[in-house]
Design an enzyme around this catalytic site. Sequence first.
Site, PDB file in Angstrom:
ATOM      1  N   ARG A 131     -10.765  -0.223 -22.639  1.00  0.00           N
ATOM      2  CA  ARG A 131     -11.195  -1.233 -21.660  1.00  0.00           C
ATOM      3  C   ARG A 131     -12.259  -0.561 -20.795  1.00  0.00           C
ATOM      4  NH1 ARG A 131      -7.610  -5.183 -17.902  1.00  0.00           N
ATOM      5  NH2 ARG A 131      -7.637  -6.249 -19.912  1.00  0.00           N
TER       6      ARG A 131
ATOM      7  N   HIS B  71     -13.741 -10.370 -24.166  1.00  0.00           N
ATOM      8  CA  HIS B  71     -12.304 -10.026 -24.170  1.00  0.00           C
ATOM      9  C   HIS B  71     -11.680 -10.662 -25.421  1.00  0.00           C
ATOM     10  CE1 HIS B  71      -8.588  -8.611 -22.820  1.00  0.00           C
ATOM     11  NE2 HIS B  71      -8.390  -9.315 -21.724  1.00  0.00           N
TER      12      HIS B  71
ATOM     13  N   GLN C  13      -7.818 -11.285 -25.900  1.00  0.00           N
ATOM     14  CA  GLN C  13      -7.315 -12.379 -25.075  1.00  0.00           C
ATOM     15  C   GLN C  13      -7.532 -13.720 -25.759  1.00  0.00           C
ATOM     16  OE1 GLN C  13      -5.689 -12.202 -21.939  1.00  0.00           O
ATOM     17  NE2 GLN C  13      -5.245 -14.286 -22.627  1.00  0.00           N
TER      18      GLN C  13
ATOM     19  N   ASP D 124     -10.641 -19.020 -15.335  1.00  0.00           N
ATOM     20  CA  ASP D 124     -10.437 -17.586 -15.090  1.00  0.00           C
ATOM     21  C   ASP D 124     -10.838 -17.304 -13.647  1.00  0.00           C
ATOM     22  OD1 ASP D 124      -9.937 -14.883 -15.479  1.00  0.00           O
ATOM     23  OD2 ASP D 124     -11.853 -14.476 -16.472  1.00  0.00           O
TER      24      ASP D 124
ATOM     25  N   CYS E  33      -5.908 -16.644 -18.718  1.00  0.00           N
ATOM     26  CA  CYS E  33      -5.662 -15.295 -19.265  1.00  0.00           C
ATOM     27  C   CYS E  33      -4.820 -14.440 -18.331  1.00  0.00           C
ATOM     28  CB  CYS E  33      -6.985 -14.605 -19.566  1.00  0.00           C
ATOM     29  SG  CYS E  33      -8.003 -14.298 -18.116  1.00  0.00           S
TER      30      CYS E  33
ATOM     31  N   ARG F 110      -0.329 -12.070 -26.521  1.00  0.00           N
ATOM     32  CA  ARG F 110      -1.156 -10.850 -26.599  1.00  0.00           C
ATOM     33  C   ARG F 110      -0.444  -9.796 -27.462  1.00  0.00           C
ATOM     34  NH1 ARG F 110      -4.773  -9.619 -22.532  1.00  0.00           N
ATOM     35  NH2 ARG F 110      -5.244  -7.853 -23.888  1.00  0.00           N
TER      36      ARG F 110
HETATM   37  N1  NVA Z   1     -12.676 -12.045 -16.215  1.00  0.00           N
HETATM   38  C1  NVA Z   1     -11.546 -11.210 -15.834  1.00  0.00           C
HETATM   39  C2  NVA Z   1     -10.537 -11.169 -16.923  1.00  0.00           C
HETATM   40  C3  NVA Z   1      -9.321 -10.339 -16.603  1.00  0.00           C
HETATM   41  C4  NVA Z   1      -8.347 -10.266 -17.745  1.00  0.00           C
HETATM   42  C5  NVA Z   1     -12.040  -9.813 -15.496  1.00  0.00           C
HETATM   43  O1  NVA Z   1     -12.871  -9.295 -16.238  1.00  0.00           O
HETATM   44  O2  NVA Z   1     -11.606  -9.274 -14.479  1.00  0.00           O
HETATM   45  N1   CP Z   2      -5.420 -10.876 -19.355  1.00  0.00           N
HETATM   46  C1   CP Z   2      -5.498  -9.529 -19.243  1.00  0.00           C
HETATM   47  O1   CP Z   2      -6.219  -8.852 -19.967  1.00  0.00           O
HETATM   48  O2   CP Z   2      -4.724  -9.022 -18.260  1.00  0.00           O
HETATM   49  P1   CP Z   2      -4.715  -7.514 -17.753  1.00  0.00           P
HETATM   50  O3   CP Z   2      -6.004  -7.303 -16.963  1.00  0.00           O
HETATM   51  O4   CP Z   2      -3.503  -7.415 -16.879  1.00  0.00           O
HETATM   52  O5   CP Z   2      -4.669  -6.599 -18.922  1.00  0.00           O
END
Ligand code: NVA
Ligand code: CP
Length: 306
Positions: free
Chosen positions: A104, A131, A134, A226, A266, A294
């Site tokens: 990540r 992502h 997801q 989101d 998500c 997931r």
């Molecule tokens: N758009 C959000 C998704 C988190 C799972 C982020 O990147 O923070």
């Molecule tokens: N939806 C998701 O990826 O959540 P986290 O940021 O908690 O991993």
Amino acid sequence: MKKDFLTLLDRTTDELKHLIDEAIRLKKERGAGILRNTPLAGKSVALIFEKSSTRTRVSFDVGVSELGGRPIYLSVSDIQLGRGESVSDTARVLSRYVHIIMIRTFAHSRLEEFAGYASAPVINGLTDEYHPCQIMADVMTFYERFGIYRGIKVAYIGDGNNIAHSWLNGAARFGFDLAIASPGGCEPDKNITALAINEAKKTGANIIITADPAEAVNGADVVTTDVWASMGQEKDAARKSEMLKSYQVNAALMKAAGKDAVFLHCLPAHKGEEVTEEVFESSFSLVFDEAENRLHVQKAIMLDII
Ligand code: NVA
Ligand code: CP
């Protein structure tokens, strides 16, 4: 050749559908208490996080363990990558130890660079642009409910971010229709949108980008959103809240969708911002099934690339 999982466009429609079928099978087996296969026995999976995580971290950790493998959680603050060791060296070193690397990170180009140097297959655990794990879980969740991909309409309301981009790729590959409603300045990336619309010709998905949430949800089977400020955008949070405040998913907007429409998110959610508590807690909200999925879909992905 190693099989990275960096975006949904890395796979064909048939390959993605097969992953969903496998995830459903793994879910059934787990539900029946059957964890008979240990296909990752003797294998280790590095889980690198340059941003926070609850779901991705725990679902990968549990998923690897249930498949008989060893997960190795690596926070960037604990490894030399966080002190300036290069992506290229980190990728090559870890590939000598482990069999899969999930990462990540921030820029998608950083993930691509990492994958380019890694000889182990790499899974995208979220970048600023995409992502994919997801959206695989999200598609699995609506497929469990409706039993089809083509003919479903998904309405994504809000920021044109990494989640919106992976929805675009998902529509292109699975063939469901997608309407994204975002205000000016928050639209999804133009190149990612254009590529998805072009790829969608193969599956017949109808993709539209609009500024009008009511237009997007008209006839929708799935309404989703989101957070307004993604990880790494904290300094823009106030400005984005202002731009997105009329893009909240609330009871009135859900009413304008199809009568059997479900709500997905998500997570993590900021209730009172992009979604009301009422919608989030409603009977048509599938957000916890979505979070669970997931685990299953990522197991299927790991089994596919190992
Ligand atoms: N758009 C959000 C998704 C988190 C799972 C982020 O990147 O923070
Ligand atoms: N939806 C998701 O990826 O959540 P986290 O940021 O908690 O991993």
